[in-house]
Write a protein that holds these residues in place. Structure first.
Motif, short mmCIF file in Angstrom:
data_model
loop_
_atom_site.label_atom_id
_atom_site.label_comp_id
_atom_site.label_asym_id
_atom_site.label_seq_id
_atom_site.Cartn_x
_atom_site.Cartn_y
_atom_site.Cartn_z
N LYS A 191 0.97 4.14 -2.80
CA LYS A 191 0.60 5.49 -2.36
C LYS A 191 1.77 6.46 -2.47
O LYS A 191 1.66 7.53 -3.09
N SER B 102 0.82 -1.20 0.00
CA SER B 102 0.00 0.00 0.00
C SER B 102 0.87 1.26 0.00
O SER B 102 0.60 2.23 -0.73
N VAL C 47 -6.35 -4.36 -0.40
CA VAL C 47 -6.29 -2.90 -0.54
C VAL C 47 -6.64 -2.58 -1.99
O VAL C 47 -6.12 -3.23 -2.92
N VAL D 187 -6.53 -0.08 -5.13
CA VAL D 187 -5.85 1.07 -5.72
C VAL D 187 -6.75 1.57 -6.84
O VAL D 187 -7.02 0.85 -7.81
N VAL E 192 -5.32 4.99 -2.55
CA VAL E 192 -5.27 3.65 -1.98
C VAL E 192 -6.26 3.57 -0.83
O VAL E 192 -6.30 4.46 0.02
#
Lengths: 134, 134
Positions: free
Chosen positions: A23, A19, A44, A46, A30
Motif C-alpha cells: 500500500k 500489506s 490480503v 492486492v 489492498v
C-alpha cells in the motif's frame, strides 16, 4: 488450456506488514486481511489493473505455508494460479502426459469457492501451479 | 503507483524443455526462443489472456540467473514485473521511504526496450520486483 493468470500468491510472515509495503511503498489497492481457516491462511488481496497478488500468512499450526516460510524466512512467491475452462479435462490431459497432480487428483474447493488442483513443482519448472476452474 | 502486472519471470535450466511444458502440458501460446545477450538470457514468452510469463534460461557465463539456478536447480519464479507510469517518481518515492533500489538507482533499458529498476527482495516480502515504465 490455461487462460488468465488468476493470481500470484506470495507467502509472508506478517500480512499486516506486507500489506503496508504494497500500500504505502508500492501504492497499490489492498484489501483488509481476511482469515480462511479452512485453507490455513490469512490473506490480503492486492488489486492490480489486470490480475491480483495474494499475500498469504500462515494461520494455525497445520498451515500449508509453514514449511515454505521455514525455508524462506523473508517470504517469497509460493504459487501462481492459472484459470482453466474445465478442470477435469485439464487434469485428465495432464495425467495422460505423466505430469503429476498433487493429492488424490480430485479437485477441491479453493479459497475463491471454485474448483482447484495443484501441480507438482518438479514437473513445472520448479513452480507450484494452481489450476482454478473459471 | 503500480499498475499492471507486466510479467512473471521464471528461471529455467533449459528453455526448450520449459517451452514444451507450457505448450504441450499447459496448452499455452508460446513464442520461439530469442537470445538477449545484453541481459544474459534466452527467453520464451508465454502469452496468457491478461499478462505473460517469461521463461528465462541463462545465456553466457555472467548471466544474472546463474546464482539463482545454482540454488534452485529445478528453476522457479525469479521476479515479478509491475508497470509504473513514471519510473523516476517511483524511485524517488521508494528511496524517500528507505526502500532499497538495486544498483546505482538509475533506470536501465530492460529487455522490452523500456526503462526498468529492480527492488531489493528483503524489502518486498522476499520477492525480487522489477518496475518497468509504461
Amino acid at each position: 488450456m490455461i487462460g488468465r493468470l488468476n493470481h500470484v500468491a506470495i507467502a509472508v510472515g506478517n500480512v499486516a506488514q506486507a500489506s503496508r509495503i504494497y500500500k504505502e511503498s508500492l501504492g497499490a489497492e489492498v484489501s483488509p486481511p481476511s482469515d480462511q481457516p479452512d485453507h490455513g491462511v490469512r490473506v490480503v488481496f492486492v488489486t492490480l489493473d489486470n490480475t491480483k497478488i495474494e499475500l498469504l500468512e500462515p494461520l494455525g499450526a497445520a498451515s500449508p505455508l509453514a514449511n515454505f516460510l521455514a525455508k524462506n524466512p523473508s517470504g517469497g512467491v509460493h504459487h501462481v494460479c492459472y484459470e482453466v475452462d474445465d478442470i477435469l479435462a485439464a487434469r485428465d490431459h495432464l495425467k495422460a502426459r505423466g505430469d503429476r497432480v498433487l493429492g488424490d487428483g480430485e479437485p477441491k474447493i479453493g479459497a475463491h469457492g471454485k474448483q482447484v488442483l495443484f501441480l507438482h513443482p518438479k514437473d513445472f519448472c520448479g513452480t507450484l501451479i494452481e489450476l482454478e476452474e473459471k
